[in-house]
Design a protein around this motif. Structure first.
Motif, PDB file in Angstrom:
ATOM      1  N   GLU A  12      -9.047  -3.867   4.399  1.00  0.00           N
ATOM      2  CA  GLU A  12     -10.004  -3.039   5.157  1.00  0.00           C
ATOM      3  C   GLU A  12     -11.398  -3.654   5.207  1.00  0.00           C
ATOM      4  O   GLU A  12     -12.321  -3.041   5.723  1.00  0.00           O
ATOM      5  CB  GLU A  12     -10.078  -1.642   4.519  1.00  0.00           C
ATOM      6  CG  GLU A  12      -8.773  -0.850   4.709  1.00  0.00           C
ATOM      7  CD  GLU A  12      -8.205  -0.992   6.128  1.00  0.00           C
ATOM      8  OE1 GLU A  12      -7.055  -1.471   6.275  1.00  0.00           O
ATOM      9  OE2 GLU A  12      -8.929  -0.694   7.094  1.00  0.00           O
ATOM     10  N   GLU A  13     -11.550  -4.882   4.682  1.00  0.00           N
ATOM     11  CA  GLU A  13     -12.900  -5.472   4.568  1.00  0.00           C
ATOM     12  C   GLU A  13     -13.056  -6.621   5.557  1.00  0.00           C
ATOM     13  O   GLU A  13     -12.113  -7.361   5.806  1.00  0.00           O
ATOM     14  CB  GLU A  13     -13.051  -5.990   3.134  1.00  0.00           C
ATOM     15  CG  GLU A  13     -14.395  -6.574   2.792  1.00  0.00           C
ATOM     16  CD  GLU A  13     -14.356  -7.346   1.461  1.00  0.00           C
ATOM     17  OE1 GLU A  13     -13.222  -7.555   0.940  1.00  0.00           O
ATOM     18  OE2 GLU A  13     -15.415  -7.725   0.972  1.00  0.00           O
ATOM     19  N   PHE A  14     -14.265  -6.790   6.112  1.00  0.00           N
ATOM     20  CA  PHE A  14     -14.524  -7.940   6.985  1.00  0.00           C
ATOM     21  C   PHE A  14     -14.999  -9.115   6.142  1.00  0.00           C
ATOM     22  O   PHE A  14     -15.842  -8.952   5.252  1.00  0.00           O
ATOM     23  CB  PHE A  14     -15.580  -7.579   8.046  1.00  0.00           C
ATOM     24  CG  PHE A  14     -15.016  -6.723   9.141  1.00  0.00           C
ATOM     25  CD1 PHE A  14     -15.244  -5.359   9.151  1.00  0.00           C
ATOM     26  CD2 PHE A  14     -14.198  -7.271  10.124  1.00  0.00           C
ATOM     27  CE1 PHE A  14     -14.693  -4.561  10.148  1.00  0.00           C
ATOM     28  CE2 PHE A  14     -13.646  -6.474  11.131  1.00  0.00           C
ATOM     29  CZ  PHE A  14     -13.895  -5.114  11.132  1.00  0.00           C
ATOM     30  N   VAL A  15     -14.420 -10.267   6.379  1.00  0.00           N
ATOM     31  CA  VAL A  15     -14.778 -11.478   5.630  1.00  0.00           C
ATOM     32  C   VAL A  15     -15.001 -12.602   6.628  1.00  0.00           C
ATOM     33  O   VAL A  15     -14.227 -12.772   7.571  1.00  0.00           O
ATOM     34  CB  VAL A  15     -13.625 -11.872   4.652  1.00  0.00           C
ATOM     35  CG1 VAL A  15     -13.943 -13.174   3.944  1.00  0.00           C
ATOM     36  CG2 VAL A  15     -13.360 -10.744   3.661  1.00  0.00           C
ATOM     37  N   LEU A  16     -16.079 -13.377   6.412  1.00  0.00           N
ATOM     38  CA  LEU A  16     -16.327 -14.538   7.274  1.00  0.00           C
ATOM     39  C   LEU A  16     -15.710 -15.747   6.586  1.00  0.00           C
ATOM     40  O   LEU A  16     -15.995 -16.011   5.412  1.00  0.00           O
ATOM     41  CB  LEU A  16     -17.836 -14.746   7.467  1.00  0.00           C
ATOM     42  CG  LEU A  16     -18.219 -15.703   8.591  1.00  0.00           C
ATOM     43  CD1 LEU A  16     -17.809 -15.111   9.949  1.00  0.00           C
ATOM     44  CD2 LEU A  16     -19.723 -15.979   8.603  1.00  0.00           C
TER      45      LEU A  16
ATOM     46  N   ASN B  72      -3.250 -15.325   0.711  1.00  0.00           N
ATOM     47  CA  ASN B  72      -2.912 -15.604  -0.696  1.00  0.00           C
ATOM     48  C   ASN B  72      -4.192 -15.733  -1.528  1.00  0.00           C
ATOM     49  O   ASN B  72      -4.302 -15.199  -2.616  1.00  0.00           O
ATOM     50  CB  ASN B  72      -2.092 -16.904  -0.800  1.00  0.00           C
ATOM     51  CG  ASN B  72      -0.683 -16.727  -0.244  1.00  0.00           C
ATOM     52  OD1 ASN B  72      -0.192 -15.614  -0.150  1.00  0.00           O
ATOM     53  ND2 ASN B  72      -0.066 -17.821   0.138  1.00  0.00           N
ATOM     54  N   PHE B  73      -5.199 -16.430  -0.966  1.00  0.00           N
ATOM     55  CA  PHE B  73      -6.437 -16.706  -1.720  1.00  0.00           C
ATOM     56  C   PHE B  73      -7.165 -15.410  -2.047  1.00  0.00           C
ATOM     57  O   PHE B  73      -7.713 -15.238  -3.134  1.00  0.00           O
ATOM     58  CB  PHE B  73      -7.335 -17.616  -0.871  1.00  0.00           C
ATOM     59  CG  PHE B  73      -8.602 -18.071  -1.546  1.00  0.00           C
ATOM     60  CD1 PHE B  73      -9.843 -17.635  -1.079  1.00  0.00           C
ATOM     61  CD2 PHE B  73      -8.565 -18.910  -2.649  1.00  0.00           C
ATOM     62  CE1 PHE B  73     -11.020 -18.052  -1.689  1.00  0.00           C
ATOM     63  CE2 PHE B  73      -9.738 -19.335  -3.260  1.00  0.00           C
ATOM     64  CZ  PHE B  73     -10.965 -18.906  -2.789  1.00  0.00           C
ATOM     65  N   LEU B  74      -7.142 -14.466  -1.108  1.00  0.00           N
ATOM     66  CA  LEU B  74      -7.860 -13.196  -1.309  1.00  0.00           C
ATOM     67  C   LEU B  74      -6.934 -12.099  -1.813  1.00  0.00           C
ATOM     68  O   LEU B  74      -7.309 -10.931  -1.859  1.00  0.00           O
ATOM     69  CB  LEU B  74      -8.538 -12.772   0.005  1.00  0.00           C
ATOM     70  CG  LEU B  74      -9.620 -13.744   0.506  1.00  0.00           C
ATOM     71  CD1 LEU B  74     -10.140 -13.330   1.871  1.00  0.00           C
ATOM     72  CD2 LEU B  74     -10.771 -13.834  -0.494  1.00  0.00           C
ATOM     73  N   ASN B  75      -5.677 -12.507  -2.131  1.00  0.00           N
ATOM     74  CA  ASN B  75      -4.714 -11.531  -2.679  1.00  0.00           C
ATOM     75  C   ASN B  75      -4.601 -10.300  -1.793  1.00  0.00           C
ATOM     76  O   ASN B  75      -4.609  -9.170  -2.277  1.00  0.00           O
ATOM     77  CB  ASN B  75      -5.178 -11.078  -4.067  1.00  0.00           C
ATOM     78  CG  ASN B  75      -4.159 -11.544  -5.097  1.00  0.00           C
ATOM     79  OD1 ASN B  75      -2.970 -11.571  -4.782  1.00  0.00           O
ATOM     80  ND2 ASN B  75      -4.617 -11.926  -6.260  1.00  0.00           N
ATOM     81  N   ALA B  76      -4.576 -10.525  -0.482  1.00  0.00           N
ATOM     82  CA  ALA B  76      -4.611  -9.399   0.460  1.00  0.00           C
ATOM     83  C   ALA B  76      -3.212  -9.051   0.933  1.00  0.00           C
ATOM     84  O   ALA B  76      -2.287  -9.851   0.810  1.00  0.00           O
ATOM     85  CB  ALA B  76      -5.474  -9.784   1.661  1.00  0.00           C
ATOM     86  N   ASP B  77      -3.075  -7.833   1.436  1.00  0.00           N
ATOM     87  CA  ASP B  77      -1.794  -7.447   2.047  1.00  0.00           C
ATOM     88  C   ASP B  77      -1.796  -7.849   3.511  1.00  0.00           C
ATOM     89  O   ASP B  77      -0.831  -8.341   4.049  1.00  0.00           O
ATOM     90  CB  ASP B  77      -1.590  -5.924   1.923  1.00  0.00           C
ATOM     91  CG  ASP B  77      -1.325  -5.550   0.461  1.00  0.00           C
ATOM     92  OD1 ASP B  77      -1.721  -4.462   0.034  1.00  0.00           O
ATOM     93  OD2 ASP B  77      -0.764  -6.417  -0.249  1.00  0.00           O
ATOM     94  N   THR B  78      -2.957  -7.579   4.207  1.00  0.00           N
ATOM     95  CA  THR B  78      -2.998  -7.953   5.631  1.00  0.00           C
ATOM     96  C   THR B  78      -4.263  -8.774   5.891  1.00  0.00           C
ATOM     97  O   THR B  78      -5.326  -8.510   5.313  1.00  0.00           O
ATOM     98  CB  THR B  78      -3.085  -6.692   6.528  1.00  0.00           C
ATOM     99  OG1 THR B  78      -4.262  -5.984   6.175  1.00  0.00           O
ATOM    100  CG2 THR B  78      -1.855  -5.822   6.365  1.00  0.00           C
TER     101      THR B  78
END
Ligand code: 9G3
Length: 570
Positions: free
Chosen positions: A287-291, A307-313
């Motif tokens: 749910e977060e915006f990342v540049l 993978n690097f940010l351990n995110a689901d989407t």
């Protein structure tokens, strides 16, 4: 076998919807016929080759102590509900109801089925490790079946499952199966690579794919030109092998870049190189915006970002989200002047930018002489880009090249994913209940057949490796009405069969040209023609692969064929 007694419906013309060589030739040479989209019959020649591939698979798996079983294609939906996959798979999982309206899945794979069998039968660590396998028809309702047997909706798979009381035991079996796969694909004569299918960076050596190198392959492989390193393009690690520039850091400057958007255009407009530009992509990570920053000549790999940010989407922000969050359009986004408003992560290469170019976060404006850490802060650097040809191989040996690959095998360390969800436990040596640790291992058997056909053919048709050919010898009498030819042909037919040669005799009343063209199409390794010199006991032998022709007296024929066939199968 006499051709009048079997079914080998060869075709003169190339079937319209067959795009690749193997699909065209297997149809034209009468090995397969399509019954529906992605659904094929194996006619007698195709069935014989399929059996030979299966036999190689069986020999290698039996040799490492795996036991063959056969599970049903009809799988009660309850099993898939227990594992949670009844809901996660969409239309690709073929389903049906029986006469009592009970729901079934048509077996796309058998993790649930095998786990339901093991949980009822294996209760003690003493029964582990155990490796079971089957060779069976699988059903997957592919959205776009294509390329004949390479991507079908009903296909033959060897699927194996192993069960362990420790990770070390799983590792051992994984290595044994890895070696068995290497033997199998080597014996099939295939040019293949075992490919890391999960990023090594995650410590996940937990899955490999076996890829046959072929330009019709759907996957791209990154492999080293000097070592055995090979990885799926989206998983290949990139070495941080950049060097700092000794250029002095200069003052930032804003320049107007009207309607200049792409990195290529910016680099051209400002008379610099793409690798001196900073590409900034706004992603929505969960749910977060990342540049996410990468060098202008690199491509961000969203799987690595995930993978690097351990995110689901992880997905690229939409144009309106960019405008709303950053206040400008994609082509003008950059890492400066964001004052920590947005998390910034960057590929390793950004660290080495000196006096680079970046978007100014105003439409039509760019910044010159941007330097990391002075002009923007990166929260974390990582390996976030796709590997490129020419990059150094991650194992430090050689340089990366790309190739297309056909996935013919896939081996996984499953862990307790299914034994946990389906409660398949055993009592360990201390009497404690533990979930069984599993591995699973697949080979696309019918896909392997197609990959062999794709690799072994020439302008006249198929050219089977001897150990996969449906028959050893194609015996062709030119004129069955000629007494000498007919007598010699039958004498040789019986003689060869009595000496354990698998012979196909073309006893059809066809013209020689038709028989020879069909013989080249079908692709048996050796052809023996009985013609004019039959009265002298002399026949003509032709090697399919090389076109080599030799005249042989019938008394030398067995020795000649034995030599030709064994020399080819080396
Ligand atoms: C499904 C459908 C398609 C699928 C699967 C399930 C792929 C599915 C992965 C595997 C993992 C291993 C045992 C042999 C080796 C591969 N496509 N996979 O699980 F319901 Cl429709 O199949 N399974």
């Amino acid at each position: 076998m006499k051709q009048r007694n079997t079914l080998i419906p060869t075709l003169r013309e190339i079937p319209a919807d067959a795009e690749i060589k193997s699909h065209q030739l297997l149809l034209r040479a009468g090995y397969i016929r399509q019954n529906a989209s992605g659904i094929y019959s194996f006619l007698p020649l195709g069935k014989k080759v399929l059996k030979k591939v299966e036999e190689i698979v069986r020999e290698e798996l039996d040799a490492i102590g795996a036991a063959e079983l056969l599970m049903p294609a009809l799988q009660p939906s309850e099993l898939w509900k227990e594992s949670g996959r009844w809901g996660t798979y969409g239309p690709e999982l073929m389903r049906m109801n029986d006469r009592h309206a009970r729901e079934f899945a048509l077996g796309a794979t058998h993790e649930e089925m095998i786990t339901s069998i093991i949980r009822d039968e294996i209760k003690s660590y003493k029964r582990l490790p155990l490796t079971l396998y089957q060779i069976q028809t699988k059903y997957r309702d592919e959205k776009r079946p294509r390329f004949g047997l390479l991507r079908g909706r009903e296909f033959v798979m060897k699927d194996a499952y192993s069960f362990h009381s420790s990770a070390e035991s799983l590792d051992e079996t994984y290595e044994e199966i890895f070696q068995a796969y290497t033997n199998i694909f080597t014996r099939c004569g295939l040019n293949f690579r075992a490919v890391i299918a999960d990023s090594g960076a995650m410590g996940g050596k937990d899955t490999h794919e076996f890829m046959v190198l072929s330009e019709v392959g759907e996957d791209t492989i990154a492999y080293s030109d000097e070592s055995s390193y090979a990885a799926n393009i989206e998983m290949a690690e990139v070495m941080e092998s950049y060097s700092y520039s000794d250029e002095e850091q200069k003052e930032i400057q804003k320049v107007s870049t009207p309607e200049i958007k792409t990195i290529e255009d910016v680099a051209a407009f400002l008379h610099t190189e793409k690798e001196n530009c900073i590409k900034s992509l706004l992603f929505k990570v969960d749910e977060e915006f990342v540049l996410v920053l990468s060098r202008g000549d690199h491509e961000i790999n969203d799987i690595k970002v995930k993978n690097f940010l351990n995110a689901d989407t992880v997905e690229l922000a939409s144009a309106e989200e960019m405008n709303e969050i950053i206040g400008c359009e994609a082509g003008s986004i950059g890492p400066c002047t964001l004052d920590g408003k947005i998390k910034i992560v960057a590929d390793h290469a950004i660290k080495y930018i000196r006096n680079g170019i970046a978007g100014a976060n105003e439409n039509g404006q760019h910044l010159l002489n941007v330097n990391p850490e002075r002009d923007f802060t990166v929260e974390a650097y990582g390996d976030l880009r796709f590997i490129q040809e020419g990059d150094p191989s991650p194992d430090g040996q050689g340089t990366i090249l790309f190739a297309k690959g056909i996935e013919v095998g896939h081996v996984f360390k499953l862990g307790t994913r299914y034994s946990d969800s389906m409660n398949s436990t055993y009592l360990d040596e201390n009497g404690r209940s533990q979930s069984i640790i599993m591995g699973c291992y697949g080979i696309g058997v019918s896909r392997t057949l197609a990959a062999v056909a794709e690799q072994f053919n020439d302008e006249n048709g198929l050219v089977w490796p001897t150990n996969l050919s449906p028959y050893d010898v194609h015996l062709i009498p030119i004129n069955m009405k000629d007494d000498h030819q007919s007598a010699l042909a039958h004498e040789l037919y019986d003689g060869l069969k009595n000496n354990r040669f698998d012979v196909l005799m073309d006893d059809r009343a066809e013209r020689p040209g038709v028989k020879f063209a069909d013989s080249d199409l079908i692709g048996l390794p050796v052809r023996v023609t009985v013609g004019k010199k039959a009265s002298e006991g002399i026949v003509e032998v032709k090697v399919r692969k090389t076109g080599e022709m030799l005249e042989v007296h019938k008394d030398e024929l067995l020795a000649t064929l034995t030599d030709l066939l064994t020399s080819q199968s080396k």
